[in-house]
Scaffold this motif. Structure first.
Motif: not given
Length: 819
Positions: A681, A685, A688, A729, A733
């Motif tokens: 994750n 993040e 990108e 989360q 995303l």
């Protein structure tokens, strides 16, 4: 004195006399990798005052000859009035280490402090002279990391001026070195001054916070004692970075220091760990700098090429030239010189050994008993020495399979040890919970051989049967039933059953009863105070229970100091450092644990967690790898436990750890899946535009679901709540905002009833982002406000100001837009 003892005679200096012990057959020194890249300089003055020690005498030697370490053989004499002085300094971690401040940076080192500790330990040993710390009434000072401030270093070096002409002194400094530019008042020009970088050095004020290398030379000139040793261990690659400065500054600083030290008068022997165009390397295999490792092996006896029982300066130079070059694949070559021929004949250590007669190949046995005194050692049936806890002993023996026996009172243990030619085999003898490693859940570290003494007293038949029944319940993870049976086993043995209390404490930890567990571990330690394994469990229980956290940290540091290869203590201490947001410190402890034992799943698991706290793509990729290793190793442990379930021939602490507490199978695997998903994750993040973005998020989703499944099966509500937050989360995303809000709100509901997760800041931040993306600014404001409130103590002023400004903006949007 027995026949063996008659070969040797030990004459102590005045420092060592205060704690004189009965004469031993002989005494023996401790031996002690990313690369720190060091340059080391060593200066031996023509009369180096180690205490006199009787070496192994050859047939040609005069009977009862006494060789004084620090003099040539023909100068041997008794110097009972010699006081021993030493200042030992090592800085691996700097106050502003690894911080880029305006283009200036002091990289933290890896093994400088460990090298200093190894030198300190050697000096403390009988072979090194039995220097005594100032706290023991002696004259030796050890300064590591945060202790090694400029003020403390200057004060310690200044204390050497109290030495008398016949005394002996030693200075050891392992730290960064650099050239600092400053104005020369005489010439009015800017000159480069070589300096040591200490713990509190500020690169914006080098004059006031870094110590001049010439200061060491000046101190040496002013010390009344004219016998001494100086070691300067300065980084000359990947060193201190100064904005606008050249990459060769540190190398030139080392060159300048060498040039200055060569000006010291008297007969001087000089050794540098690397040529001026080379770097001095470190090795994870040794957990030390290569040069220091070879230096200690040489002094331990491997450099004694003529087998006369002493290591001379000439032998040391020859050994280091060959061994360092070999271990670094020709990348590093120590250089040496001396101003007088006599300096080459100086005896630097005494290396007696039990195998008489020339011929054959030799290796070293380094034997330690860190927590117990009075352990008698024999090799192939011949008594060697009696070990005490304060110093390691090094024995030079012929290579091959040797039978070692250890006797402590009525306890006897025998171990067959393979000694390799030209190598050191470490042996650690303990009286602890473990009785052996045959039934260990995890393969033991290969760097040392662990010998576990077993007490002759055995539990009653009834107590033993109850203990076995309790183990069966413990293996099935039926902890409530196991606790009752372990208690009954202790009662059946008159209330004194050390192993039962240890297992009971771990079962109590598995049920979250940390205070009860601490009581059980304390009762076990009362029965066996030398049990460092249970001391580690007690420290963990104190930490997990939220009480005596600083005391727990001190106890873990003590265990690590005495048992550097015990992985579990480093993992538990890393947990403490992680809770304090000392991510670098935690990473270092875990890396050392993995270096000691690459098969230790828990170290890989916690390291995966630690690495997610660095804002670095490289660290996140490493986190993924560590979590994957943890999953594989936990799977191997789970298969091995099947073969152990029917009983244990010898108890092992790893069985206690991996069948209960934080390492019970489903919980540990759930946590490892969680860390793997978290790293995936965060990597998306942070970058990108990362290739395979959706594939990475899908992979993370699989691990999140597996973590949630295992958490539910093991009734681990805390892990389930964290996995739900991670799921939120992940959905965010992926742009699936409603699902993110749903899982985020559910995570908060679970966390409300879990004390250590209540008001978990990350959950509020995720929900703030999700509600903000839906333009639900009132809810976004609510969660951002809560995030700032619960994170206030961990946010630096700049971050807090930024979030406060964002809160104002969100509030204004909420006031403007009707939701």
């Amino acid at each position: 004195m027995n026949t063996q003892s008659s070969k040797f005679e030990i004459i102590k200096s005045s420092d060592a006399a205060a704690r004189r012990r009965p004469a031993l057959p002989f005494t023996c020194p401790p031996v002690a990798g990313r690369s720190r890249l060091l340059a080391v300089t060593i200066l031996f003055f023509s009369l180096i005052g180690f205490p006199p020690v009787r070496p192994a005498a050859s047939a040609e030697q005069t009977k009862r000859e006494i060789v004084v370490v620090g003099t040539a053989r023909n100068e041997s004499r008794v110097r009972a009035d010699v006081n021993l002085w030493a200042v030992v300094i090592g800085v691996s971690r700097y106050e502003k280490g690894d911080l880029d401040i305006g283009g200036n940076k002091i990289p933290n080192l890896k093994y400088a402090a460990d090298d200093a500790q190894a030198m300190y330990d050697f000096l403390s040993s009988p072979e090194g002279g039995e220097f005594r710390d100032v706290k023991e009434g002696g004259h030796m000072i050890l300064l590591k990391d945060e202790q090694a401030t400029r003020a403390a270093v200057e004060r310690a070096l200044g204390s050497l001026k109290q030495a008398k002409p016949n005394d002996y002194f030693m200075i050891y400094i392992a730290a960064h070195g650099m050239l600092a530019q400053q104005l020369d008042p005489a010439s009015k020009r800017t000159v480069e001054v070589p300096r040591f970088v200490l713990y509190d050095t500020d690169l914006s004020d080098l004059t006031g916070t870094a110590i001049r290398m010439e200061f060491v030379q000046e101190i040496v000139r002013e010390i009344p004692a004219k016998r001494g040793l100086v070691i300067a261990d300065t980084c000359n690659s990947a060193g201190v970075q100064m904005a606008g400065r050249g990459v060769n500054d540190v190398a030139r600083a080392n060159e300048r220091f060498i040039h200055e030290m060569e000006k010291i008068p008297e007969g001087v022997g000089f050794i540098s760990a690397a040529d001026q165009t080379e770097s001095s390397l470190e090795s994870d295999d040794f957990a030390h700098g290569v040069f220091t490792y070879c230096l200690l092996e040489a002094l331990g006896g491997l450099a004694d090429s003529d087998l006369d029982g002493i290591v001379t300066f000439l032998e040391l130079k020859t050994y280091l030239r060959d061994s360092v070059g070999k271990l670094t694949d020709g990348k590093q070559h120590p250089i040496s010189t001396s101003t007088t021929l006599e300096a080459n004949k100086i005896a630097l250590s005494v290396t007696p050994y039990p195998d008489s007669g020339a011929g054959g190949e030799y290796g070293l046995l380094k034997i330690r008993t860190p927590d117990i005194d009075g352990v008698q050692v024999a090799i192939d049936g011949a008594p060697i020495c009696t070990l005490d806890s304060h110093a390691a002993r090094t024995v030079k023996v012929k290579a091959g399979l040797r039978n070692l026996s250890f006797v402590k009172g009525e306890i006897t243990s025998v171990e067959r040890v393979q000694v390799a030619a030209g190598k050191t085999q470490s042996v650690e003898v303990n009286l602890s919970f473990s009785e052996g490693s045959q039934d260990a859940a995890v393969d033991q570290a290969s760097r040392q051989i662990n010998v576990f003494l077993q007490e002759p007293a055995t539990p009653t038949d009834r107590a033993r049967q109850l203990f076995r029944d309790a183990i069966d319940e413990f293996n099935k993870q039926k902890f409530e039933a196991a606790i009752q049976l372990f208690s009954r086993a202790a009662e059946a043995n008159g209330g004194a059953y050390q192993q039962a209390f240890v297992y009971r404490g771990r079962a109590e930890q598995s049920l979250g009863r940390q205070k009860a567990a601490a009581i059980s571990f304390k009762r076990a330690l009362d029965l066996k105070p030398s049990d460092y394994e249970t001391k580690t469990l007690l420290a963990e229980a104190k930490f997990r229970g939220g009480s005596d956290v600083e005391e727990a940290a001190r106890e873990l540091r003590e265990v690590i100091r005495n048992h550097p290869e015990f992985e579990e203590a480093r993992v538990r201490y890393a947990d403490v450092l992680l809770s304090r947001r000392d991510y670098l410190g935690a990473e270092r402890q875990l890396t050392r644990a993995i270096n000691s034992n690459p098969n230790y799943a828990a170290a890989h698991m916690v390291l995966a967690d630690v690495l997610t706290n660095f804002q670095s793509k490289e660290k996140l990729k490493q986190s993924i790898q560590e979590a994957e290793k943890a999953l594989r190793l936990f799977d191997e442990v789970s298969h091995k436990k099947v073969s152990m379930a029917h009983g244990l021939a010898r108890l092992s602490i790893s069985h206690v750890l991996f069948n209960g507490g934080s390492y019970l199978n489903k919980t540990a695997v759930a946590e490892s899946h969680y860390h793997l998903a978290h790293a995936l994750n965060l990597l998306v993040e942070l970058d990108e535009g990362i290739a395979g973005r959706e594939a990475s998020l899908d992979e993370a989703r699989k691990h999140i679901q597996e973590s949630m499944k295992l958490a539910q099966e093991s009734s681990d509500k805390g892990r389930l709540a964290l996995a739900l937050d991670l799921s939120a989360q992940n959905y965010l995303l992926k742009g699936q905002v409603p699902q993110a809000i749903q899982d985020g709100e559910q995570a908060l509901r679970f966390m409300e009833v879990i004390p250590y997760l209540k008001d978990y800041p990350d959950a509020h931040f995720t929900l703030y982002q999700a509600y903000k993306s839906q333009q639900k600014y009132r809810k976004a404001e609510e969660h951002l406000k809560k995030y700032i409130e619960v994170s206030r103590s961990h946010l630096d002023p700049e971050e807090r100001a930024r979030f406060e400004e964002e809160l104002k903006r969100i509030k204004q949007l909420g006031d403007t837009i009707k939701e």
